[in-house]
Design a protein around this motif. Structure first.
Motif, mmCIF file in Angstrom:
data_model
loop_
_atom_site.group_PDB
_atom_site.id
_atom_site.type_symbol
_atom_site.label_atom_id
_atom_site.label_comp_id
_atom_site.label_asym_id
_atom_site.label_seq_id
_atom_site.Cartn_x
_atom_site.Cartn_y
_atom_site.Cartn_z
ATOM 1 N N ILE A 113 0.859 -1.193 0.000
ATOM 2 C CA ILE A 113 0.000 0.000 0.000
ATOM 3 C C ILE A 113 0.897 1.246 0.000
ATOM 4 O O ILE A 113 1.781 1.369 0.850
ATOM 5 N N GLY A 114 0.693 2.125 -0.962
ATOM 6 C CA GLY A 114 1.450 3.375 -1.022
ATOM 7 C C GLY A 114 2.772 3.279 -1.768
ATOM 8 O O GLY A 114 3.505 4.269 -1.850
ATOM 9 N N THR A 132 -0.421 2.855 -8.484
ATOM 10 C CA THR A 132 -1.417 3.567 -9.299
ATOM 11 C C THR A 132 -0.762 4.682 -10.097
ATOM 12 O O THR A 132 -1.061 4.881 -11.282
ATOM 13 N N GLU A 184 -7.515 -0.678 -9.357
ATOM 14 C CA GLU A 184 -8.222 -1.365 -8.274
ATOM 15 C C GLU A 184 -9.540 -0.668 -7.982
ATOM 16 O O GLU A 184 -9.657 0.533 -8.170
ATOM 17 N N VAL A 220 -11.269 0.924 -5.615
ATOM 18 C CA VAL A 220 -11.060 1.550 -4.300
ATOM 19 C C VAL A 220 -12.150 2.571 -3.990
ATOM 20 O O VAL A 220 -12.841 2.482 -2.982
ATOM 21 N N LEU A 238 -14.335 -1.080 1.974
ATOM 22 C CA LEU A 238 -12.977 -0.690 2.385
ATOM 23 C C LEU A 238 -12.964 0.207 3.625
ATOM 24 O O LEU A 238 -12.199 -0.011 4.562
ATOM 25 N N PHE A 288 -13.910 -1.734 6.607
ATOM 26 C CA PHE A 288 -12.828 -2.667 6.934
ATOM 27 C C PHE A 288 -11.776 -1.991 7.808
ATOM 28 O O PHE A 288 -11.344 -2.546 8.822
ATOM 29 N N TYR A 289 -11.364 -0.773 7.446
ATOM 30 C CA TYR A 289 -10.331 -0.107 8.242
ATOM 31 C C TYR A 289 -10.851 0.297 9.629
ATOM 32 O O TYR A 289 -10.071 0.407 10.567
ATOM 33 N N GLN A 349 -12.466 -9.373 1.413
ATOM 34 C CA GLN A 349 -11.668 -10.298 0.590
ATOM 35 C C GLN A 349 -12.495 -10.887 -0.547
ATOM 36 O O GLN A 349 -12.009 -11.016 -1.674
ATOM 37 N N ASP A 371 -4.155 -10.527 -3.388
ATOM 38 C CA ASP A 371 -5.311 -10.648 -2.485
ATOM 39 C C ASP A 371 -5.160 -11.895 -1.614
ATOM 40 O O ASP A 371 -5.352 -11.842 -0.403
ATOM 41 N N ARG A 425 -1.037 10.829 0.210
ATOM 42 C CA ARG A 425 -2.261 10.553 -0.564
ATOM 43 C C ARG A 425 -3.496 11.024 0.201
ATOM 44 O O ARG A 425 -4.461 11.491 -0.396
ATOM 45 N N ARG A 480 -6.006 9.534 2.071
ATOM 46 C CA ARG A 480 -7.343 8.921 2.236
ATOM 47 C C ARG A 480 -7.599 8.804 3.734
ATOM 48 O O ARG A 480 -6.853 8.110 4.432
ATOM 49 N N GLU A 499 -7.540 5.523 5.678
ATOM 50 C CA GLU A 499 -6.257 4.817 5.773
ATOM 51 C C GLU A 499 -5.382 5.342 6.911
ATOM 52 O O GLU A 499 -4.298 4.796 7.150
ATOM 53 N N TYR A 542 0.950 -3.510 10.587
ATOM 54 C CA TYR A 542 0.210 -4.055 9.437
ATOM 55 C C TYR A 542 1.057 -3.931 8.163
ATOM 56 O O TYR A 542 1.239 -4.903 7.430
HETATM 57 N N1 LIG Z 1 -7.183 -7.916 -0.764
HETATM 58 C C1 LIG Z 1 -7.127 -6.805 0.001
HETATM 59 N N2 LIG Z 1 -7.379 -6.880 1.320
HETATM 60 C C2 LIG Z 1 -7.335 -5.796 2.127
HETATM 61 N N3 LIG Z 1 -7.084 -4.558 1.672
HETATM 62 C C3 LIG Z 1 -6.822 -4.442 0.351
HETATM 63 C C4 LIG Z 1 -6.814 -5.540 -0.538
HETATM 64 N N4 LIG Z 1 -6.508 -5.069 -1.779
HETATM 65 C C5 LIG Z 1 -6.339 -3.753 -1.666
HETATM 66 N N5 LIG Z 1 -6.530 -3.369 -0.388
HETATM 67 C C6 LIG Z 1 -6.527 -1.997 0.154
HETATM 68 C C7 LIG Z 1 -5.198 -1.381 0.474
HETATM 69 C C8 LIG Z 1 -5.448 0.088 0.247
HETATM 70 O O1 LIG Z 1 -6.045 0.693 1.383
HETATM 71 C C9 LIG Z 1 -6.482 0.107 -0.885
HETATM 72 C C10 LIG Z 1 -5.905 0.334 -2.253
HETATM 73 O O2 LIG Z 1 -4.657 -0.332 -2.398
HETATM 74 P P1 LIG Z 1 -3.332 0.479 -2.849
HETATM 75 O O3 LIG Z 1 -2.198 -0.451 -2.532
HETATM 76 O O4 LIG Z 1 -3.279 1.750 -2.079
HETATM 77 O O5 LIG Z 1 -3.501 0.719 -4.316
HETATM 78 O O6 LIG Z 1 -7.115 -1.160 -0.845
#
Ligand SMILES: Nc1ncnc2c1ncn2[C@H]1C[C@H](O)[C@@H](COP(=O)(O)O)O1
Ligand SMILES: Nc1ncnc2c1ncn2[C@@H]1O[C@H](COP(=O)(O)OP(=O)(O)O)[C@@H](O)[C@H]1O
Length: 205
Positions: free
Chosen positions: A9-10, A14, A31, A33, A39, A42-43, A54, A84, A140, A142, A145, A152
């Motif tokens: 991530i980061g 992209t 992706e 996003v 998402l 999830f965070y 997933q 994934d 970035r 977000r 995030e 992690y």
């Molecule tokens: N499979 C995944 N499980 C959990 N989180 C995921 C998964 N695929 C992408 N992500 C998350 C990580 C980032 O917060 C965003 C976008 O990914 P990025 O690496 O910033 O392009 O989605």
């Protein structure tokens, strides 16, 4: 031809995918996003939403793979379906944020899907250390995030290193991006293009 950009991530996937698509005239696949229904939740609560997220990413990524297969175009993809399963789902299971039975259920679906998936012709891994990932995630901006922990990101980085070190499915190019500013410095982008051109020449020989 199918090119994919992989990394934590980061790392800059992209950004680089966008620049490479423009440079080579390739179609780009990004992706899911911004319109991802899980998402943000999830965070806020990883344990509660990990399975749903997933399954969502797996379905979305499989749809992309199918499109790549059917299109016959040159496509560059921002992250692969392998990540994934081998990075995110495995790590959530290790961290006890995805239960064993949910992980088994997920893995059996992934194993089935994998039989329909071809590896990219070229995989470009953007390798970056955790402090640099943190800086870029912050840049970035977000909001959801902001809760991503160093622990992690470190665990994901370890999974990436392990996966990449045993990756044999296709051509692999590793780019250490921490000392590269391919956004602001044309010479850094040029350095990356030279490496990719060398790999592409190899593919067409
Ligand atoms: N499979 C995944 N499980 C959990 N989180 C995921 C998964 N695929 C992408 N992500 C998350 C990580 C980032 O917060 C965003 C976008 O990914 P990025 O690496 O910033 O392009 O989605
Ligand atoms: N090599 C780089 N140098 C400087 N900034 C970068 C670099 N790569 C990415 N960035 C910046 O870092 C942030 C995250 O990049 P992004 O491409 O979204 O990463 P990813 O898709 O891997 O999560 C963006 O703000 C981007 O402009």
């Amino acid at each position: 031809m199918h090119i994919a950009v992989t990394g934590n991530i980061g790392a800059g996937k992209t950004t680089l995918t966008t620049m490479l698509a423009k440079h080579y005239g390739w179609d780009a696949q990004f992706e899911d996003v911004d319109h991802n229904p899980y998402l943000e939740d999830f965070y806020a609560d990883m344990s509660k939403w990990s399975f749903a997220l997933q399954i969502y990413f797996l379905g979305s990524r499989f749809r992309q793979v199918k499109e790549i297969r059917e299109s016959g175009e040159n496509i560059i993809q921002d992250r692969t379906i392998y990540e994934d399963a081998h990075i995110f789902a495995e790590n959530l299971n290790d961290m006890k944020l995805l239960s064993d039975r949910d992980f088994k259920n997920y893995a059996s679906l992934f194993d089935l899907m994998k039989t329909f998936v071809s590896a990219p012709d070229l995989l470009i891994y953007l390798k970056s250390d955790v402090p640099n990932l943190v800086k870029k995630i912050y840049k970035r901006g977000r909001e959801y995030e902001a809760s991503i922990s160093i622990e992690y990101l470190s665990k994901l980085n370890q999974k990436y290193e392990k996966w990449i070190s045993s990756y044999t499915e296709g051509k692999l190019l590793i780019i250490e991006v921490d000392n590269l500013d391919f956004v602001e410095k044309p010479e850094d982008f040029g350095f990356i293009l030279e490496k990719i051109d060398a790999e592409l020449n190899g593919l067409f020989k």
